[in-house]
Design a protein around this motif. Structure first.
Motif, PDB file in Angstrom:
ATOM      1  N   UNK A  63     -14.852  30.199 -39.209  1.00 13.04           N
ATOM      2  CA  UNK A  63     -14.653  29.265 -38.111  1.00 13.04           C
ATOM      3  C   UNK A  63     -13.460  29.729 -37.293  1.00 13.04           C
ATOM      4  N   UNK A  64     -13.519  29.442 -36.010  1.00  8.47           N
ATOM      5  CA  UNK A  64     -12.428  29.795 -35.126  1.00  8.47           C
ATOM      6  C   UNK A  64     -11.982  28.535 -34.404  1.00  8.47           C
ATOM      7  N   UNK A  65     -10.678  28.372 -34.237  1.00  6.13           N
ATOM      8  CA  UNK A  65     -10.129  27.204 -33.571  1.00  6.13           C
ATOM      9  C   UNK A  65      -9.265  27.607 -32.403  1.00  6.13           C
ATOM     10  N   UNK A  66      -9.490  26.940 -31.287  1.00  5.96           N
ATOM     11  CA  UNK A  66      -8.731  27.225 -30.075  1.00  5.96           C
ATOM     12  C   UNK A  66      -7.776  26.062 -29.834  1.00  5.96           C
ATOM     13  N   UNK A  67      -6.492  26.386 -29.666  1.00  2.00           N
ATOM     14  CA  UNK A  67      -5.452  25.366 -29.531  1.00  2.00           C
ATOM     15  C   UNK A  67      -5.070  25.204 -28.061  1.00  2.00           C
ATOM     16  N   UNK A  68      -4.798  23.946 -27.679  1.00  3.35           N
ATOM     17  CA  UNK A  68      -4.347  23.649 -26.329  1.00  3.35           C
ATOM     18  C   UNK A  68      -3.052  22.863 -26.401  1.00  3.35           C
ATOM     19  N   UNK A  69      -2.077  23.315 -25.640  1.00  2.00           N
ATOM     20  CA  UNK A  69      -0.751  22.715 -25.630  1.00  2.00           C
ATOM     21  C   UNK A  69      -0.710  21.559 -24.642  1.00  2.00           C
ATOM     22  N   UNK A  74       6.975  12.783 -26.392  1.00  4.24           N
ATOM     23  CA  UNK A  74       8.125  13.285 -25.632  1.00  4.24           C
ATOM     24  C   UNK A  74       8.471  14.732 -25.944  1.00  4.24           C
ATOM     25  N   UNK A  75       7.494  15.517 -26.362  1.00  5.00           N
ATOM     26  CA  UNK A  75       7.692  16.946 -26.578  1.00  5.00           C
ATOM     27  C   UNK A  75       6.355  17.652 -26.362  1.00  5.00           C
ATOM     28  N   UNK A  76       6.404  18.948 -26.225  1.00  2.00           N
ATOM     29  CA  UNK A  76       5.176  19.715 -26.076  1.00  2.00           C
ATOM     30  C   UNK A  76       4.708  20.171 -27.446  1.00  2.00           C
ATOM     31  N   UNK A  77       3.431  19.943 -27.677  1.00  2.00           N
ATOM     32  CA  UNK A  77       2.839  20.270 -28.964  1.00  2.00           C
ATOM     33  C   UNK A  77       1.360  20.554 -28.748  1.00  2.00           C
ATOM     34  N   UNK A  78       0.697  21.038 -29.766  1.00  2.00           N
ATOM     35  CA  UNK A  78      -0.748  21.249 -29.698  1.00  2.00           C
ATOM     36  C   UNK A  78      -1.411  19.878 -29.754  1.00  2.00           C
ATOM     37  N   UNK A  79      -2.170  19.530 -28.691  1.00  2.00           N
ATOM     38  CA  UNK A  79      -2.775  18.204 -28.616  1.00  2.00           C
ATOM     39  C   UNK A  79      -4.295  18.242 -28.702  1.00  2.00           C
ATOM     40  N   UNK A  80      -4.915  19.357 -28.398  1.00  7.07           N
ATOM     41  CA  UNK A  80      -6.372  19.490 -28.494  1.00  7.07           C
ATOM     42  C   UNK A  80      -6.719  20.760 -29.246  1.00  7.07           C
ATOM     43  N   UNK A  81      -7.710  20.645 -30.100  1.00 10.99           N
ATOM     44  CA  UNK A  81      -8.208  21.806 -30.846  1.00 10.99           C
ATOM     45  C   UNK A  81      -9.725  21.767 -30.803  1.00 10.99           C
ATOM     46  N   UNK A  82     -10.327  22.888 -30.427  1.00  9.80           N
ATOM     47  CA  UNK A  82     -11.770  23.039 -30.462  1.00  9.80           C
ATOM     48  C   UNK A  82     -12.107  24.029 -31.566  1.00  9.80           C
ATOM     49  N   UNK A 100     -14.838  17.401 -42.931  1.00  8.03           N
ATOM     50  CA  UNK A 100     -13.679  16.494 -43.052  1.00  8.03           C
ATOM     51  C   UNK A 100     -12.544  17.163 -43.830  1.00  8.03           C
ATOM     52  N   UNK A 101     -12.886  17.960 -44.842  1.00  8.85           N
ATOM     53  CA  UNK A 101     -11.873  18.704 -45.594  1.00  8.85           C
ATOM     54  C   UNK A 101     -11.129  19.662 -44.665  1.00  8.85           C
ATOM     55  N   UNK A 102     -11.875  20.378 -43.819  1.00  5.06           N
ATOM     56  CA  UNK A 102     -11.219  21.298 -42.883  1.00  5.06           C
ATOM     57  C   UNK A 102     -10.383  20.537 -41.857  1.00  5.06           C
ATOM     58  N   UNK A 103     -10.865  19.374 -41.420  1.00  8.47           N
ATOM     59  CA  UNK A 103     -10.097  18.573 -40.466  1.00  8.47           C
ATOM     60  C   UNK A 103      -8.764  18.126 -41.052  1.00  8.47           C
ATOM     61  N   UNK A 104      -8.748  17.715 -42.303  1.00  8.66           N
ATOM     62  CA  UNK A 104      -7.490  17.270 -42.911  1.00  8.66           C
ATOM     63  C   UNK A 104      -6.501  18.421 -43.030  1.00  8.66           C
ATOM     64  N   UNK A 105      -6.999  19.622 -43.292  1.00  3.90           N
ATOM     65  CA  UNK A 105      -6.100  20.774 -43.363  1.00  3.90           C
ATOM     66  C   UNK A 105      -5.565  21.136 -41.982  1.00  3.90           C
ATOM     67  N   UNK A 106      -6.405  21.046 -40.976  1.00  7.17           N
ATOM     68  CA  UNK A 106      -5.947  21.318 -39.610  1.00  7.17           C
ATOM     69  C   UNK A 106      -4.927  20.264 -39.192  1.00  7.17           C
ATOM     70  N   UNK A 107      -5.193  18.999 -39.525  1.00  7.21           N
ATOM     71  CA  UNK A 107      -4.268  17.916 -39.165  1.00  7.21           C
ATOM     72  C   UNK A 107      -2.921  18.045 -39.885  1.00  7.21           C
ATOM     73  N   UNK A 108      -2.918  18.635 -41.065  1.00 11.32           N
ATOM     74  CA  UNK A 108      -1.633  18.821 -41.754  1.00 11.32           C
ATOM     75  C   UNK A 108      -0.752  19.813 -40.999  1.00 11.32           C
ATOM     76  N   UNK A 109      -1.366  20.753 -40.279  1.00  8.66           N
ATOM     77  CA  UNK A 109      -0.599  21.706 -39.481  1.00  8.66           C
ATOM     78  C   UNK A 109      -0.341  21.207 -38.066  1.00  8.66           C
ATOM     79  N   UNK A 113      -2.861  16.592 -32.869  1.00  7.71           N
ATOM     80  CA  UNK A 113      -4.027  17.191 -32.218  1.00  7.71           C
ATOM     81  C   UNK A 113      -5.283  16.353 -32.406  1.00  7.71           C
ATOM     82  N   UNK A 114      -6.089  16.350 -31.356  1.00 11.83           N
ATOM     83  CA  UNK A 114      -7.425  15.759 -31.420  1.00 11.83           C
ATOM     84  C   UNK A 114      -8.379  16.919 -31.679  1.00 11.83           C
ATOM     85  N   UNK A 115      -9.144  16.835 -32.742  1.00 10.25           N
ATOM     86  CA  UNK A 115     -10.017  17.941 -33.146  1.00 10.25           C
ATOM     87  C   UNK A 115     -11.423  17.670 -32.647  1.00 10.25           C
ATOM     88  N   UNK A 116     -11.948  18.615 -31.886  1.00  8.76           N
ATOM     89  CA  UNK A 116     -13.315  18.547 -31.378  1.00  8.76           C
ATOM     90  C   UNK A 116     -14.095  19.719 -31.947  1.00  8.76           C
TER      91      UNK A 116
END
Length: 129
Positions: A63-69, A74-82, A100-109, A113-116
């Motif tokens: 799987x590949x994930x693309x991050x969007x800042x 009140x700070x810049x962070x990764x907010x969207x992930x496809x 869901x297992x992969x989503x929880x691991x992505x959310x821990x990092x 982020x909103x994961x799509x």
């Protein structure tokens, strides 16, 4: 004089080969490929570089994930992930719990982020809710 030069050259060459060998053993991309071959879970990401995509291998599927800042709390962070699979035809046997297992691991990092998921995973997860 030449003998001393050869000894120094051989010593430097040995240290260089040791350095390259250790660097190869601890290379995260090599670990990702090895986990992909063994059909194990591995998350490869450069968290300090939001421009670089991350890779997840799970049950033999890459799987590949693309991050969007963006702005988050009140700070810049990764907010969207496809996230999408490299080959959707390999998804046979995957269950909602696997995603869901992969989503929880992505959310821990990336907690903000909103994961799509891209199609066909999006449709599968949409049926669950």
């Amino acid at each position: 004089m030449i003998l001393i030069f050869l000894r120094v050259l051989i010593t430097v060459l040995i240290f260089y080969l040791l350095y390259k060998g250790i660097k190869y053993l601890f290379d995260p991309k090599r670990k990702l490929e090895l986990a992909h071959e063994k059909q194990e879970y591995f998350f490869h990401d450069d968290a300090h570089n939001p421009r670089k995509n991350f890779f997840i291998t799970y049950k033999g599927v890459m799987f590949q994930g693309e991050k969007y800042l963006g702005e988050a709390d009140r700070s810049f962070d990764v907010v969207n992930i496809f996230v999408w699979p490299d080959d959707p035809s390999n998804l046979q046997g995957f269950k909602v719990e696997d995603f869901r297992f992969m989503e929880t691991d992505i959310r821990s990092n990336y907690p903000h982020a909103k994961i799509d998921w891209k199609s066909p995973i999006r449709e599968l997860l949409g049926k669950e809710t």
